[in-house]
Design an enzyme around this catalytic site. Structure first.
Site, short mmCIF file in Angstrom:
data_model
loop_
_atom_site.label_atom_id
_atom_site.label_comp_id
_atom_site.label_asym_id
_atom_site.label_seq_id
_atom_site.Cartn_x
_atom_site.Cartn_y
_atom_site.Cartn_z
N LEU A 1 72.34 -24.53 88.31
CA LEU A 1 73.02 -24.29 86.93
C LEU A 1 71.81 -24.41 85.74
O LEU A 1 72.17 -24.28 84.56
CB LEU A 1 74.09 -24.92 86.48
CG LEU A 1 75.16 -25.00 87.49
CD1 LEU A 1 76.32 -25.89 87.27
CD2 LEU A 1 75.66 -23.39 87.75
N CYS A 2 70.82 -24.40 85.94
CA CYS A 2 69.70 -24.45 85.08
C CYS A 2 69.16 -23.19 84.29
O CYS A 2 68.99 -22.26 85.34
CB CYS A 2 68.43 -25.15 85.70
SG CYS A 2 67.04 -25.77 84.32
N HIS A 3 68.99 -22.92 83.08
CA HIS A 3 68.62 -21.54 82.71
C HIS A 3 67.13 -21.40 82.92
O HIS A 3 66.39 -22.32 82.74
CB HIS A 3 68.80 -21.61 81.04
CG HIS A 3 70.30 -21.66 80.79
ND1 HIS A 3 70.87 -22.70 80.59
CD2 HIS A 3 71.16 -20.57 80.50
CE1 HIS A 3 72.36 -22.48 80.16
NE2 HIS A 3 72.28 -21.10 80.07
N MET B 1 64.67 -30.70 81.85
CA MET B 1 64.77 -30.44 83.43
C MET B 1 63.20 -30.11 84.19
O MET B 1 62.93 -30.34 85.03
CB MET B 1 65.76 -29.51 83.91
CG MET B 1 67.18 -29.87 83.62
SD MET B 1 67.61 -31.57 84.47
CE MET B 1 67.39 -31.32 86.09
N GLU B 2 62.68 -29.29 83.24
CA GLU B 2 61.68 -28.50 83.52
C GLU B 2 60.37 -29.78 83.53
O GLU B 2 59.46 -29.90 84.53
CB GLU B 2 61.00 -27.65 82.76
CG GLU B 2 61.41 -26.51 82.86
CD GLU B 2 63.00 -26.39 82.35
OE1 GLU B 2 63.78 -25.22 82.56
OE2 GLU B 2 63.28 -27.20 81.87
N ASP C 1 52.54 -36.11 99.63
CA ASP C 1 52.15 -35.32 100.72
C ASP C 1 50.69 -35.32 101.06
O ASP C 1 50.26 -35.20 102.42
CB ASP C 1 52.41 -33.72 100.13
CG ASP C 1 52.25 -32.75 101.49
OD1 ASP C 1 52.53 -32.91 102.61
OD2 ASP C 1 51.39 -31.83 100.96
#
Length: 166
Positions: free
Chosen positions: A82-84, A120-121, A135
């Site tokens: 739901l992130c733009h 969020m970014e 990793d």
């Protein structure tokens, strides 16, 4: 006393019936928005020394982690349903080494001029940067631990400025 406020009145990603939806930001003003996030990865001292020496088998660990983190910010809306999608104007990723704690901290800052924030970014950048370190070094240290990933500050938008601990 129980709180009888419907979930949809508290969480913006739910409509009045409780169904998930993408928030309508169409009525918001474009503003310069900045978010800073941080997180840490702890490891064996030998692993940290390998990273610092630049002799890890897969190459320049922090350089590759920085590029991965920046690339991840551009894919955040592909990962978070739901992130733009945002037009990012700037992304910085920095790593700091703590020899005493045998850890590396990742700090990411994301910026845009738009209708919604970039928290969020910034969080995605930190997570992917730290996961890339994991990793690249897991062959020598599977016990690394990623901790304390969080938003440290945000600026812009209707809610204004916020800093962790304030």
């Amino acid at each position: 006393m129980t709180n009888k406020t419907p979930v949809s009145d508290k969480l913006t990603h739910f409509d009045q019936t409780g169904q998930a939806h993408m928030v309508d930001v169409g009525g918001k003003n474009d503003t310069h928005r900045i978010a800073v996030a941080s997180g840490c990865i702890r490891m064996k001292a030998e692993t940290l020394a390998l990273i610092q020496s630049g002799t890890a088998k897969k190459g320049d660990v922090l350089g590759i982690a920085r590029i991965a983190a920046i690339m991840a910010t551009k894919r955040t809306s592909d990962l978070i349903p739901l992130c733009h999608p945002l037009a990012l104007t700037r992304v910085t990723v920095d790593f700091s080494v703590d020899d005493a704690d045998s850890s590396i901290t990742c700090n990411a800052q994301a910026e845009t001029v738009g209708k919604t924030g970039v928290e969020m970014e910034a969080l995605t950048a930190v997570q992917i940067g730290l996961l890339t370190i994991y990793d690249m070094c897991k062959a020598v240290d599977r016990g690394m631990v990623i901790t304390n990933v969080r938003v440290m500050e945000k600026h812009g938008g209707k809610s204004g400025d916020w800093t962790a601990g304030s």
